[in-house]
Design an enzyme around this catalytic site. Structure first.
Site, PDB file in Angstrom:
ATOM      1  N   ARG A   3      37.889 -22.621  51.226  1.00 19.40           N
ATOM      2  CA  ARG A   3      38.856 -23.259  52.131  1.00 19.40           C
ATOM      3  C   ARG A   3      39.082 -22.396  53.373  1.00 19.40           C
ATOM      4  NH1 ARG A   3      44.589 -25.167  49.808  1.00 19.40           N
ATOM      5  NH2 ARG A   3      44.991 -22.945  49.546  1.00 19.40           N
TER       6      ARG A   3
ATOM      7  N   ARG B 239      46.426 -16.790  41.384  1.00 20.59           N
ATOM      8  CA  ARG B 239      47.320 -17.932  41.665  1.00 20.59           C
ATOM      9  C   ARG B 239      47.161 -19.016  40.604  1.00 20.59           C
ATOM     10  NH1 ARG B 239      45.331 -19.498  47.126  1.00 20.59           N
ATOM     11  NH2 ARG B 239      46.923 -21.111  47.199  1.00 20.59           N
TER      12      ARG B 239
ATOM     13  N   ARG C  25      58.190 -25.340  41.623  1.00 22.16           N
ATOM     14  CA  ARG C  25      57.042 -24.645  41.046  1.00 22.16           C
ATOM     15  C   ARG C  25      57.416 -23.887  39.776  1.00 22.16           C
ATOM     16  NH1 ARG C  25      53.553 -23.820  46.059  1.00 22.16           N
ATOM     17  NH2 ARG C  25      51.712 -22.719  45.421  1.00 22.16           N
TER      18      ARG C  25
ATOM     19  N   ARG D 147      42.773 -17.994  54.479  1.00 20.40           N
ATOM     20  CA  ARG D 147      44.029 -17.427  53.984  1.00 20.40           C
ATOM     21  C   ARG D 147      43.724 -16.220  53.097  1.00 20.40           C
ATOM     22  NH1 ARG D 147      47.354 -22.484  51.542  1.00 20.40           N
ATOM     23  NH2 ARG D 147      47.989 -20.842  50.103  1.00 20.40           N
TER      24      ARG D 147
ATOM     25  N   LYS E  63      47.076 -31.343  47.354  1.00 20.40           N
ATOM     26  CA  LYS E  63      48.437 -31.796  47.686  1.00 20.40           C
ATOM     27  C   LYS E  63      48.669 -31.835  49.202  1.00 20.40           C
ATOM     28  CE  LYS E  63      50.549 -28.413  45.528  1.00 20.40           C
ATOM     29  NZ  LYS E  63      49.390 -27.587  45.142  1.00 20.40           N
TER      30      LYS E  63
HETATM   31  P1  AMP Z   1      50.813 -22.873  48.869  1.00 20.34           P
HETATM   32  O1  AMP Z   1      50.465 -22.999  50.304  1.00 20.34           O
HETATM   33  O2  AMP Z   1      51.607 -24.046  48.346  1.00 20.34           O
HETATM   34  O3  AMP Z   1      49.642 -22.537  48.001  1.00 20.34           O
HETATM   35  O4  AMP Z   1      51.833 -21.627  48.775  1.00 20.34           O
HETATM   36  C1  AMP Z   1      51.444 -20.339  49.175  1.00 20.34           C
HETATM   37  C2  AMP Z   1      52.373 -19.306  48.588  1.00 20.34           C
HETATM   38  O5  AMP Z   1      53.727 -19.531  49.023  1.00 20.34           O
HETATM   39  C3  AMP Z   1      52.476 -19.299  47.060  1.00 20.34           C
HETATM   40  O6  AMP Z   1      51.401 -18.613  46.440  1.00 20.34           O
HETATM   41  C4  AMP Z   1      53.808 -18.584  46.861  1.00 20.34           C
HETATM   42  O7  AMP Z   1      53.698 -17.196  47.116  1.00 20.34           O
HETATM   43  C5  AMP Z   1      54.644 -19.181  47.992  1.00 20.34           C
HETATM   44  N1  AMP Z   1      55.339 -20.410  47.545  1.00 20.34           N
HETATM   45  C6  AMP Z   1      55.137 -21.669  48.008  1.00 20.34           C
HETATM   46  N2  AMP Z   1      55.940 -22.543  47.369  1.00 20.34           N
HETATM   47  C7  AMP Z   1      56.645 -21.822  46.468  1.00 20.34           C
HETATM   48  C8  AMP Z   1      57.625 -22.151  45.493  1.00 20.34           C
HETATM   49  N3  AMP Z   1      58.041 -23.417  45.302  1.00 20.34           N
HETATM   50  N4  AMP Z   1      58.140 -21.147  44.743  1.00 20.34           N
HETATM   51  C9  AMP Z   1      57.758 -19.873  44.924  1.00 20.34           C
HETATM   52  N5  AMP Z   1      56.829 -19.483  45.812  1.00 20.34           N
HETATM   53  C10 AMP Z   1      56.271 -20.449  46.594  1.00 20.34           C
END
Ligand code: AMP
Length: 219
Positions: free
Chosen positions: A131, A177, A92, A166, A17
């Site tokens: 990654r 996750r 989400r 990360r 994404k």
């Molecule tokens: P990502 O970079 O999109 O994988 O997001 C990293 C982390 O940010 C996720 O594992 C959540 O802890 C938090 N996060 C990002 N977007 C959301 C969302 N829409 N709702 C809840 N937590 C989020």
């Protein structure tokens, strides 16, 4: 060139994404709103929001719906979103999708497309654990098939762009996750599937091919 500009990018972590959003904004200049990037930025700067989100983000759990929704709604209210936006990683949960629906009605906006990035779990885990990212600009690389040209340095930021992994991309947290995704986010596919603006994008093939299909679907 593009008729669809108010976009949601949906899909499991590691599906691509963020990578495709970063590519797309070069052709479709709208803000790329990545909730994960915003949280990482707030955590790095130790802001009140960052302190609230830190534990959830680092352990791979979701940040509470109200916190993330308020943040997104206020971001969507900024002028630069008037001509479109890419929501990457939001909504989400079903509750977030409902809250987004209400917020869009209130602001007179409509979604033009939900792009669902589809990829099997084996490939996702392989990608997530390989990654690596630039601490400065957030560009992601992959140790296996897309490493930076100079080891440890971002191609765009040079020596200032330190490459790191990360915390939530460790095997253990990445596995958690994916579990969180299956339980809380995957139901959104059914939620949006019959909306008339759902686009499924198969993501286990070459990036160029995927990107051509993405652009075609948004015309
Ligand atoms: P990502 O970079 O999109 O994988 O997001 C990293 C982390 O940010 C996720 O594992 C959540 O802890 C938090 N996060 C990002 N977007 C959301 C969302 N829409 N709702 C809840 N937590 C989020």
């Amino acid at each position: 060139m593009f008729s669809k500009k108010n976009l949601v990018f949906l899909g499991p972590p590691g599906a691509g994404k963020g990578t495709f959003a970063k590519m797309l904004v070069k052709d479709l200049p709208v803000p790329h709103i990545s909730t994960g990037d915003i949280f990482r930025h707030e955590i790095k700067n130790e802001t009140p929001l960052g302190l609230k989100a830190k534990e959830c983000v680092e352990s791979g759990q979701l940040v509470p719906d109200e916190l993330v929704t308020d943040m997104v709604v206020s971001r969507l209210g900024q002028d630069d979103c008037d001509n479109g936006f890419i929501l990457d990683g939001f909504p989400r949960t079903l509750n977030q999708a409902d809250l987004l629906k209400v917020a869009l009605v209130e602001s007179g906006k409509v979604l033009d497309a939900i792009v669902s990035f589809e990829c099997g779990e084996e490939a996702l885990l392989e990608r997530l654990t390989a990654r690596i990212m630039c601490r400065k600009c957030g560009t992601s690389y992959n140790k296996l098939f897309a490493a930076p040209k100079v080891e440890g340095q971002c191609d765009d930021c040079g020596p200032e762009g330190e490459i790191y992994q990360r915390k939530d991309d460790s095997l253990e947290t990445a596995t958690d996750r994916l579990k969180v995704y299956n339980e809380q986010t995957a139901p959104l596919v059914d939620f949006y599937k019959d909306s008339g603006f759902f686009i499924a994008l198969a993501c286990e093939r070459g990036m160029d091919e995927i990107y051509v299909d993405l652009k075609d679907a948004l015309k």
